[in-house]
Write a protein that holds these residues in place. Structure first.
Motif, PDB file in Angstrom:
ATOM      1  N   UNK A  84       0.846  -1.112  -0.028  1.00  0.00           N
ATOM      2  CA  UNK A  84      -0.139   0.014   0.166  1.00  0.00           C
ATOM      3  C   UNK A  84       0.960   1.302   0.020  1.00  0.00           C
ATOM      4  N   UNK A  85       2.053   1.405  -0.747  1.00  0.00           N
ATOM      5  CA  UNK A  85       2.645   2.646  -1.003  1.00  0.00           C
ATOM      6  C   UNK A  85       1.771   3.434  -1.686  1.00  0.00           C
ATOM      7  N   UNK A  86       0.730   2.972  -2.545  1.00  0.00           N
ATOM      8  CA  UNK A  86      -0.130   3.630  -3.120  1.00  0.00           C
ATOM      9  C   UNK A  86      -1.444   2.974  -2.888  1.00  0.00           C
ATOM     10  N   UNK A  87      -2.533   3.681  -2.617  1.00  0.00           N
ATOM     11  CA  UNK A  87      -4.040   3.065  -2.005  1.00  0.00           C
ATOM     12  C   UNK A  87      -4.333   2.210  -3.240  1.00  0.00           C
ATOM     13  N   UNK A  88      -4.979   1.112  -2.973  1.00  0.00           N
ATOM     14  CA  UNK A  88      -5.558   0.074  -3.726  1.00  0.00           C
ATOM     15  C   UNK A  88      -6.691  -0.502  -3.316  1.00  0.00           C
ATOM     16  N   UNK A  89      -7.457  -1.269  -4.342  1.00  0.00           N
ATOM     17  CA  UNK A  89      -8.686  -1.890  -3.894  1.00  0.00           C
ATOM     18  C   UNK A  89      -8.119  -3.423  -3.525  1.00  0.00           C
ATOM     19  N   UNK A  90      -9.449  -3.976  -3.003  1.00  0.00           N
ATOM     20  CA  UNK A  90      -9.206  -5.194  -2.637  1.00  0.00           C
ATOM     21  C   UNK A  90      -8.653  -6.272  -3.708  1.00  0.00           C
ATOM     22  N   UNK A  91      -9.439  -5.961  -4.625  1.00  0.00           N
ATOM     23  CA  UNK A  91      -9.208  -6.897  -6.044  1.00  0.00           C
ATOM     24  C   UNK A  91      -7.611  -6.784  -6.497  1.00  0.00           C
ATOM     25  N   UNK A  92      -7.299  -5.578  -6.465  1.00  0.00           N
ATOM     26  CA  UNK A  92      -5.986  -5.121  -7.057  1.00  0.00           C
ATOM     27  C   UNK A  92      -5.037  -5.846  -6.135  1.00  0.00           C
ATOM     28  N   UNK A  93      -4.959  -5.629  -4.785  1.00  0.00           N
ATOM     29  CA  UNK A  93      -4.071  -6.228  -3.903  1.00  0.00           C
ATOM     30  C   UNK A  93      -4.193  -7.894  -3.945  1.00  0.00           C
ATOM     31  N   UNK A  94      -5.435  -8.312  -4.096  1.00  0.00           N
ATOM     32  CA  UNK A  94      -5.525  -9.743  -4.233  1.00  0.00           C
ATOM     33  C   UNK A  94      -4.685 -10.602  -5.478  1.00  0.00           C
ATOM     34  N   UNK A 102     -17.158   3.410  -7.708  1.00  0.00           N
ATOM     35  CA  UNK A 102     -17.561   1.801  -7.484  1.00  0.00           C
ATOM     36  C   UNK A 102     -16.587   1.204  -6.448  1.00  0.00           C
ATOM     37  N   UNK A 103     -15.549   1.870  -6.110  1.00  0.00           N
ATOM     38  CA  UNK A 103     -14.488   0.891  -5.581  1.00  0.00           C
ATOM     39  C   UNK A 103     -13.991   1.477  -4.133  1.00  0.00           C
ATOM     40  N   UNK A 104     -13.619   0.766  -3.062  1.00  0.00           N
ATOM     41  CA  UNK A 104     -13.107   0.936  -1.997  1.00  0.00           C
ATOM     42  C   UNK A 104     -11.695   0.840  -2.005  1.00  0.00           C
ATOM     43  N   UNK A 105     -10.961   2.069  -1.698  1.00  0.00           N
ATOM     44  CA  UNK A 105      -9.629   2.146  -1.752  1.00  0.00           C
ATOM     45  C   UNK A 105      -8.883   2.018  -0.330  1.00  0.00           C
ATOM     46  N   UNK A 106      -8.124   1.166  -0.224  1.00  0.00           N
ATOM     47  CA  UNK A 106      -7.255   1.076   1.031  1.00  0.00           C
ATOM     48  C   UNK A 106      -5.942   1.851   1.077  1.00  0.00           C
ATOM     49  N   UNK A 107      -5.528   2.396   2.150  1.00  0.00           N
ATOM     50  CA  UNK A 107      -4.473   3.361   2.198  1.00  0.00           C
ATOM     51  C   UNK A 107      -3.768   2.968   3.470  1.00  0.00           C
ATOM     52  N   UNK A 108      -2.377   3.225   3.766  1.00  0.00           N
ATOM     53  CA  UNK A 108      -1.887   2.958   5.057  1.00  0.00           C
ATOM     54  C   UNK A 108      -2.039   4.291   5.813  1.00  0.00           C
ATOM     55  N   UNK A 109      -2.162   4.008   7.272  1.00  0.00           N
ATOM     56  CA  UNK A 109      -2.496   5.090   8.167  1.00  0.00           C
ATOM     57  C   UNK A 109      -0.878   5.675   8.488  1.00  0.00           C
ATOM     58  N   UNK A 110      -0.637   7.062   9.279  1.00  0.00           N
ATOM     59  CA  UNK A 110       0.437   7.385   9.605  1.00  0.00           C
ATOM     60  C   UNK A 110       1.319   6.187  10.356  1.00  0.00           C
TER      61      UNK A 110
END
Length: 211
Positions: free
Chosen positions: A117-127, A157-165
């Motif tokens: 998650x150095x860049x925000x990504x969706x569940x599908x992309x990460x999988x 339509x997507x939920x993107x995940x990102x790292x917190x601080x």
């Protein structure tokens, strides 16, 4: 998830964490603060323009690298176009290896997800990247979010995940205190359709152009 969408979320997070100065602090070495004045590089002109309540539009663009371009001439919207972080890696992908100590605590799969998650990504992309099932990936991301290590942002339509601080500090192995937003001017932000951040500073700073 595109490079520009990730940049918008990154700037929004910096704004929430530390205010306007933190968000613009690493925009470019040539963009600096002088009191309440934001100084921008200009080749052919020099002067000062009060924002007058118009705000400042940030537009990340891969076509501006390695320079920063600005629009400050009335009646146009004051705008800064700048290269997003990671523009040099736009056409490449490498799997990120998490720190071994972090993997020992979280488990290798969750540590790998954080590292990706150095860049925000969706569940599908990460999988797809990590050769995992989507339900399993979603379960891990949910656990990381509940632990305060990821945040979820809906984009269309997507939920993107990102790292917190906190997660950024863990990945970097940095135990230093997190920055405080105390003492920074309050700001409001919304993501525009062109992939920029429109921000309005209640202190209404001015933009200066320097030759």
């Amino acid at each position: 998830m595109t490079l520009l969408e990730g940049e918008v979320l990154y700037r929004a997070r910096l704004l929430a964490e530390g205010g306007l100065r933190r968000m613009l602090g690493d925009l470019d070495a040539a963009v600096t603060w002088e009191g309440e004045t934001l100084r921008l590089p200009k080749t052919l002109c020099e002067g000062v323009r009060p924002l007058g309540g118009l705000g400042l539009l940030l537009v990340p663009s891969v076509f501006t690298w390695p320079r920063v371009f600005s629009i400050t001439t009335p009646p146009w919207q004051p705008t800064i176009r700048y290269p997003p972080r990671g523009v040099a890696t736009l056409w490449e992908h490498r799997e990120s290896d998490p720190p071994q100590a972090l993997a020992a605590v979280l488990g290798r799969t969750r540590a790998r997800l954080l590292a990706e998650l150095d860049q925000p990504a969706s569940t599908r992309e990460l999988a797809t990247r990590l050769d995992l099932s989507e339900p399993g990936t979603n379960q891990h991301l949910t656990a990381l979010r509940k632990a305060g290590l990821t945040s979820a942002h809906r984009t269309g339509r997507y939920v993107l995940y990102a790292r917190t601080a906190i997660a950024e500090a863990l990945i970097a192995g940095d135990a230093s205190p997190l920055p405080s937003s105390h003492g920074n001017p309050r700001t409001e932000i919304s993501v525009s359709d062109v992939g920029g951040d429109r921000l309005r500073d209640t202190a209404d700073p001015v933009v200066a152009m320097q030759g």
